[in-house]
Design an enzyme around this catalytic site. Structure first.
Site, PDB file in Angstrom:
ATOM      1  N   SER A 140       0.845  -1.196   0.000  1.00 24.29           N
ATOM      2  CA  SER A 140       0.000   0.000   0.000  1.00 24.29           C
ATOM      3  C   SER A 140       0.876   1.240   0.000  1.00 24.29           C
ATOM      4  O   SER A 140       1.992   1.225   0.549  1.00 24.29           O
ATOM      5  CB  SER A 140      -0.889   0.022   1.249  1.00 24.29           C
ATOM      6  OG  SER A 140      -1.553   1.268   1.354  1.00 24.29           O
ATOM      7  N   TYR A 154      -1.856  -0.624  10.280  1.00 26.53           N
ATOM      8  CA  TYR A 154      -2.043  -1.079   8.896  1.00 26.53           C
ATOM      9  C   TYR A 154      -0.852  -0.634   8.030  1.00 26.53           C
ATOM     10  O   TYR A 154      -0.280  -1.428   7.271  1.00 26.53           O
ATOM     11  CB  TYR A 154      -3.351  -0.494   8.351  1.00 26.53           C
ATOM     12  CG  TYR A 154      -3.557  -0.669   6.871  1.00 26.53           C
ATOM     13  CD1 TYR A 154      -4.055  -1.866   6.353  1.00 26.53           C
ATOM     14  CD2 TYR A 154      -3.259   0.367   5.968  1.00 26.53           C
ATOM     15  CE1 TYR A 154      -4.240  -2.019   4.983  1.00 26.53           C
ATOM     16  CE2 TYR A 154      -3.447   0.215   4.603  1.00 26.53           C
ATOM     17  CZ  TYR A 154      -3.934  -0.974   4.116  1.00 26.53           C
ATOM     18  OH  TYR A 154      -4.119  -1.137   2.766  1.00 26.53           O
TER      19      TYR A 154
HETATM   20  P1  NAP Z   1     -11.553  -5.497   0.551  1.00 27.02           P
HETATM   21  O1  NAP Z   1     -12.505  -4.998  -0.473  1.00 27.02           O
HETATM   22  O2  NAP Z   1     -11.840  -5.213   1.992  1.00 27.02           O
HETATM   23  O3  NAP Z   1     -11.350  -7.067   0.335  1.00 27.02           O
HETATM   24  C1  NAP Z   1     -10.570  -7.787   1.232  1.00 27.02           C
HETATM   25  C2  NAP Z   1     -10.585  -9.251   0.819  1.00 27.02           C
HETATM   26  O4  NAP Z   1      -9.709  -9.954   1.713  1.00 27.02           O
HETATM   27  C3  NAP Z   1     -11.939  -9.900   0.928  1.00 27.02           C
HETATM   28  O5  NAP Z   1     -12.078 -10.784  -0.176  1.00 27.02           O
HETATM   29  C4  NAP Z   1     -11.851 -10.708   2.226  1.00 27.02           C
HETATM   30  O6  NAP Z   1     -12.625 -11.898   2.208  1.00 27.02           O
HETATM   31  C5  NAP Z   1     -10.391 -11.088   2.235  1.00 27.02           C
HETATM   32  N1  NAP Z   1      -9.857 -11.380   3.563  1.00 27.02           N
HETATM   33  C6  NAP Z   1      -9.790 -10.600   4.648  1.00 27.02           C
HETATM   34  N2  NAP Z   1      -9.199 -11.242   5.658  1.00 27.02           N
HETATM   35  C7  NAP Z   1      -8.873 -12.474   5.188  1.00 27.02           C
HETATM   36  C8  NAP Z   1      -8.231 -13.610   5.745  1.00 27.02           C
HETATM   37  N3  NAP Z   1      -7.798 -13.608   7.012  1.00 27.02           N
HETATM   38  N4  NAP Z   1      -8.084 -14.719   4.989  1.00 27.02           N
HETATM   39  C9  NAP Z   1      -8.516 -14.735   3.693  1.00 27.02           C
HETATM   40  N5  NAP Z   1      -9.104 -13.687   3.111  1.00 27.02           N
HETATM   41  C10 NAP Z   1      -9.285 -12.574   3.849  1.00 27.02           C
HETATM   42  O7  NAP Z   1     -10.081  -4.909   0.304  1.00 27.02           O
HETATM   43  P2  NAP Z   1      -9.379  -4.271  -0.984  1.00 27.02           P
HETATM   44  O8  NAP Z   1      -9.548  -2.805  -0.896  1.00 27.02           O
HETATM   45  O9  NAP Z   1      -9.757  -4.984  -2.219  1.00 27.02           O
HETATM   46  O10 NAP Z   1      -7.853  -4.563  -0.617  1.00 27.02           O
HETATM   47  C11 NAP Z   1      -7.136  -5.658  -1.133  1.00 27.02           C
HETATM   48  C12 NAP Z   1      -5.671  -5.421  -0.811  1.00 27.02           C
HETATM   49  O11 NAP Z   1      -5.269  -4.169  -1.336  1.00 27.02           O
HETATM   50  C13 NAP Z   1      -5.383  -5.372   0.699  1.00 27.02           C
HETATM   51  O12 NAP Z   1      -4.164  -5.992   0.990  1.00 27.02           O
HETATM   52  C14 NAP Z   1      -5.279  -3.873   0.956  1.00 27.02           C
HETATM   53  O13 NAP Z   1      -4.477  -3.591   2.076  1.00 27.02           O
HETATM   54  C15 NAP Z   1      -4.662  -3.393  -0.327  1.00 27.02           C
HETATM   55  N6  NAP Z   1      -4.870  -1.962  -0.581  1.00 27.02           N
HETATM   56  C16 NAP Z   1      -6.112  -1.452  -0.799  1.00 27.02           C
HETATM   57  C17 NAP Z   1      -6.249  -0.074  -1.021  1.00 27.02           C
HETATM   58  C18 NAP Z   1      -7.579   0.574  -1.260  1.00 27.02           C
HETATM   59  O14 NAP Z   1      -7.621   1.824  -1.387  1.00 27.02           O
HETATM   60  N7  NAP Z   1      -8.695  -0.188  -1.351  1.00 27.02           N
HETATM   61  C19 NAP Z   1      -5.122   0.752  -1.020  1.00 27.02           C
HETATM   62  C20 NAP Z   1      -3.890   0.188  -0.777  1.00 27.02           C
HETATM   63  C21 NAP Z   1      -3.760  -1.176  -0.577  1.00 27.02           C
HETATM   64  P3  NAP Z   1     -14.054 -12.037   2.965  1.00 27.02           P
HETATM   65  O15 NAP Z   1     -14.875 -10.866   2.531  1.00 27.02           O
HETATM   66  O16 NAP Z   1     -14.579 -13.361   2.544  1.00 27.02           O
HETATM   67  O17 NAP Z   1     -13.726 -11.988   4.435  1.00 27.02           O
END
Ligand code: NAP
Length: 245
Positions: A140, A154
């Site tokens: 991130s 985080y």
């Molecule tokens: P999201 O929409 O909250 O999705 C998170 C996913 O991770 C969901 O599919 C969830 O599954 C799964 N998950 C959570 N805990 C888990 C565990 N212990 N074991 C297996 N699966 C798990 O998040 P996102 O925004 O797409 O983010 C994805 C990645 O990108 C993350 O690493 C995040 O830190 C990174 N990121 C995101 C942003 C942003 O602006 N969105 C920015 C920088 C980095 P369930 O729903 O089934 O629990």
């Protein structure tokens, strides 16, 4: 007949993980979709993947737990018999607060979900990538900003992911395995609601040089590039998908 390549994307029931599953499927990959709690959403991603003519397998596993990770990888062995790409995408954040208000339970949940998961899944992937392979970690922009007053736990977890990327890349390069990372920032996903700030992207987007938030699909494209043979000479590297942040 050559078998299609196989990708495992942790946390691919929604958001960036789901977009990445579809992106790889469009390139002809069979896709292992991992989720922790939301089976219905994972199944929806699987049906979209299958409609593109490739295989999809939905596997429940909390990737912060070693027993779940071992079970996840043995199911991949059984269903696919190979693993070519691992995307360490699963990640969480908790409600925004300064360090002074954080307790150990919260900090440890964030660290084990975001860091231990990537270590365990990478270990199991490396064991299986005898003919080479590629690991892409989803870090991130927070690793660089530190996310003060929001979630420095985080942000620190993503700093650890960056260090894992650099160290593991050097450790496994001689096995033909590449390890890289994307650092997204302000992507429209449901993650921001978990931080108690549903409209976070729109609230902050004007602070980015490019003045907008981004779709998960653009992060998926960067992940795919790093995994692909177009990036064959790239390891221990980072692509920032964060509008200039
Ligand atoms: P999201 O929409 O909250 O999705 C998170 C996913 O991770 C969901 O599919 C969830 O599954 C799964 N998950 C959570 N805990 C888990 C565990 N212990 N074991 C297996 N699966 C798990 O998040 P996102 O925004 O797409 O983010 C994805 C990645 O990108 C993350 O690493 C995040 O830190 C990174 N990121 C995101 C942003 C942003 O602006 N969105 C920015 C920088 C980095 P369930 O729903 O089934 O629990």
């Amino acid at each position: 007949m050559t078998r299609p390549p196989v990708v495992l994307i942790t946390g691919s029931s929604r958001g960036i993980g789901a977009a990445t599953a579809l992106y790889f499927a469009k390139q002809g990959y069979d896709v292992c979709i991992n989720y922790k709690s939301d089976l219905a959403s994972a199944q929806l991603v699987a049906s979209k993947v299958k409609s593109l003519g490739v295989r999809a397998q939905v596997i429940k596993a909390d990737v912060s737990k070693e027993a779940d990770v071992l079970a996840l990888f043995s199911q991949i062995d059984k269903e696919f018999g190979q693993l070519d790409v691992l995307v360490n995408n699963a990640g969480i954040l908790k409600p925004q607060m300064p360090l002074l208000d954080m307790n150990a339970e919260r900090i440890n949940e964030v660290l084990t979900t975001n860091i231990t998961s990537a270590f365990l899944c990478s270990r199991e992937a490396v064991k299986r990538m005898g003919n080479g392979g590629s690991i892409v970690n989803v870090s991130s922009a927070a690793a660089k900003t530190g996310s003060p007053n929001e979630y420095i736990d985080y942000a620190a977890s993503k700093g650890a992911i960056d260090t894992l990327t650099v160290g593991l890349a050097k450790e496994v390069a001689s096995k033909g395995i590449r390890v890289n990372s994307v650092r997204p920032g302000l992507i429209y996903t449901d993650m921001h609601s978990d931080g108690g700030d549903k409209n976070r992207v729109d609230r902050l987007k004007n602070k980015l040089p490019l003045g907008r938030g981004d779709k998960p699909e653009e992060v998926a494209a960067a992940i795919y590039f790093l995994a692909s043979s177009d990036a064959a000479f790239t390891t221990g590297s980072f692509i920032d998908v964060a509008g200039g942040l």
